[in-house]
Scaffold this motif. Structure first.
Motif, PDB file in Angstrom:
ATOM      1  N   ARG A 112       0.970  -1.147   0.139  1.00 56.03           N
ATOM      2  CA  ARG A 112       0.072  -0.027   0.103  1.00 56.03           C
ATOM      3  C   ARG A 112       0.834   1.161   0.144  1.00 56.03           C
ATOM      4  O   ARG A 112       0.665   2.120  -0.567  1.00 56.03           O
ATOM      5  N   GLY A 113       1.955   1.229   0.833  1.00 50.11           N
ATOM      6  CA  GLY A 113       2.729   2.369   0.924  1.00 50.11           C
ATOM      7  C   GLY A 113       3.661   2.466  -0.634  1.00 50.11           C
ATOM      8  O   GLY A 113       3.849   3.840  -0.770  1.00 50.11           O
ATOM      9  N   ASN A 159       2.500   1.752  -3.242  1.00 51.51           N
ATOM     10  CA  ASN A 159       1.454   2.195  -4.438  1.00 51.51           C
ATOM     11  C   ASN A 159       1.015   3.661  -4.282  1.00 51.51           C
ATOM     12  O   ASN A 159       0.916   4.479  -5.107  1.00 51.51           O
ATOM     13  N   ARG A 160       1.091   3.918  -3.074  1.00 46.89           N
ATOM     14  CA  ARG A 160       0.759   5.401  -2.421  1.00 46.89           C
ATOM     15  C   ARG A 160       2.185   6.327  -3.272  1.00 46.89           C
ATOM     16  O   ARG A 160       1.900   7.353  -3.778  1.00 46.89           O
ATOM     17  N   ARG A 161       3.190   5.875  -2.996  1.00 49.28           N
ATOM     18  CA  ARG A 161       4.462   6.436  -3.401  1.00 49.28           C
ATOM     19  C   ARG A 161       4.504   6.606  -4.742  1.00 49.28           C
ATOM     20  O   ARG A 161       4.764   7.824  -5.272  1.00 49.28           O
ATOM     21  N   LEU A 172       1.853   6.689  -6.693  1.00 51.41           N
ATOM     22  CA  LEU A 172       0.894   7.711  -7.205  1.00 51.41           C
ATOM     23  C   LEU A 172       1.344   8.985  -6.799  1.00 51.41           C
ATOM     24  O   LEU A 172       1.086   9.964  -7.632  1.00 51.41           O
ATOM     25  N   ILE A 173       2.250   9.350  -5.770  1.00 48.67           N
ATOM     26  CA  ILE A 173       2.541  10.649  -5.409  1.00 48.67           C
ATOM     27  C   ILE A 173       3.467  11.060  -6.451  1.00 48.67           C
ATOM     28  O   ILE A 173       3.618  12.163  -7.165  1.00 48.67           O
ATOM     29  N   ALA A 210      -2.992  13.612  -5.840  1.00 48.47           N
ATOM     30  CA  ALA A 210      -2.868  12.034  -5.668  1.00 48.47           C
ATOM     31  C   ALA A 210      -3.799  11.696  -4.796  1.00 48.47           C
ATOM     32  O   ALA A 210      -4.001  10.341  -4.298  1.00 48.47           O
ATOM     33  N   ILE A 226      -4.154  12.586  -1.355  1.00 51.69           N
ATOM     34  CA  ILE A 226      -3.385  12.419   0.023  1.00 51.69           C
ATOM     35  C   ILE A 226      -3.250  13.852   0.431  1.00 51.69           C
ATOM     36  O   ILE A 226      -3.106  14.849  -0.192  1.00 51.69           O
ATOM     37  N   GLY A 250       0.489  13.837   4.204  1.00 58.26           N
ATOM     38  CA  GLY A 250       0.926  12.452   3.936  1.00 58.26           C
ATOM     39  C   GLY A 250       2.092  12.082   2.893  1.00 58.26           C
ATOM     40  O   GLY A 250       2.653  11.316   3.030  1.00 58.26           O
ATOM     41  N   HIS A 295       6.534  10.025   2.568  1.00 59.74           N
ATOM     42  CA  HIS A 295       7.173   9.499   1.536  1.00 59.74           C
ATOM     43  C   HIS A 295       8.583  10.336   1.162  1.00 59.74           C
ATOM     44  O   HIS A 295       9.645   9.589   0.560  1.00 59.74           O
TER      45      HIS A 295
END
Length: 203
Positions: free
Chosen positions: A10-11, A13-15, A17-18, A43, A45, A49, A53
């Motif tokens: 999850r982390g 994927n979020r990174r 996306l950022i 993103a 977020i 948040g 990252h």
């Protein structure tokens, strides 16, 4: 400073996306005009948040530009390792470079315009990676056209890169596959003419 590494899928994927959101915003508006809050909003977020990252906007830029140059270098080395030789090798290097550039148009646009905003150490690292890429092309060009001098090879390589990268600086409506073929054809013609490959093959 170090970039915080994601500890989960999850982390990660979020990174990603950022990074994608930052590349798109910076390509559209320019690095100075984009804030971490805007990147977070794009993103999905909250601004704070993003800092989980990336410690700063400059560290985020470093990650973006490091990625695009590493992708180009890895793509070139993969072609070299494929066993192709002669002009076919150079032609495939061009196609691979063009595909990577077009697949990462936003990143390349940011790279061309905003690399100067990197911190000193980040810019030094980027320049070193750029030199590795250029020197790999010069080395392979020399193996195909040993009669060409170093300055001729260097000039041709930079001209080919400039031609390929130029397509990333404006909104081109052609489908990606057609764009890759069109730009690759023009870049091949530039390289062959610059190194005199057609002339050499007929002598």
């Amino acid at each position: 400073m170090t970039i915080t590494q994601p500890k989960s899928a999850r982390g990660h994927n979020r990174r990603e996306l950022i990074l994608r959101s930052a590349a798109e915003l910076m390509a559209e508006r320019g690095y100075p005009a984009v804030s971490m809050t805007q990147i977070g909003a794009a993103a999905g977020i909250v601004g704070s948040g993003v800092y989980r990252h990336f410690e700063s906007k400059s560290m985020l830029l470093s990650a973006l530009l490091d990625r695009v140059v590493k992708n180009m270098l890895a793509g070139t080395r993969a072609v070299v390792a494929s066993g192709l030789t002669g002009p076919d090798l150079l032609d495939e290097m061009i196609r691979a470079q063009t595909q990577i550039a077009i697949d990462n148009r936003s990143l390349v646009a940011v790279y061309l315009r905003d690399a100067g905003n990197l911190p000193v150490e980040g810019l030094r690292t980027l320049r070193r990676q750029q030199r590795q890429l250029v020197e790999e092309w010069i080395f392979q060009g020399e193996s195909v056209a040993p009669y060409a001098g170093e300055m001729q090879l260097r000039t041709v390589v930079h001209a080919v890169f400039a031609l390929i990268n130029s397509v990333c600086t404006y909104d081109n409506p052609l489908p990606s596959a057609r764009l890759v073929e069109s730009i690759s054809t023009m870049a091949r013609a530039t390289l062959h003419a610059g190194l005199g490959l057609e002339t050499a093959s007929t002598n």
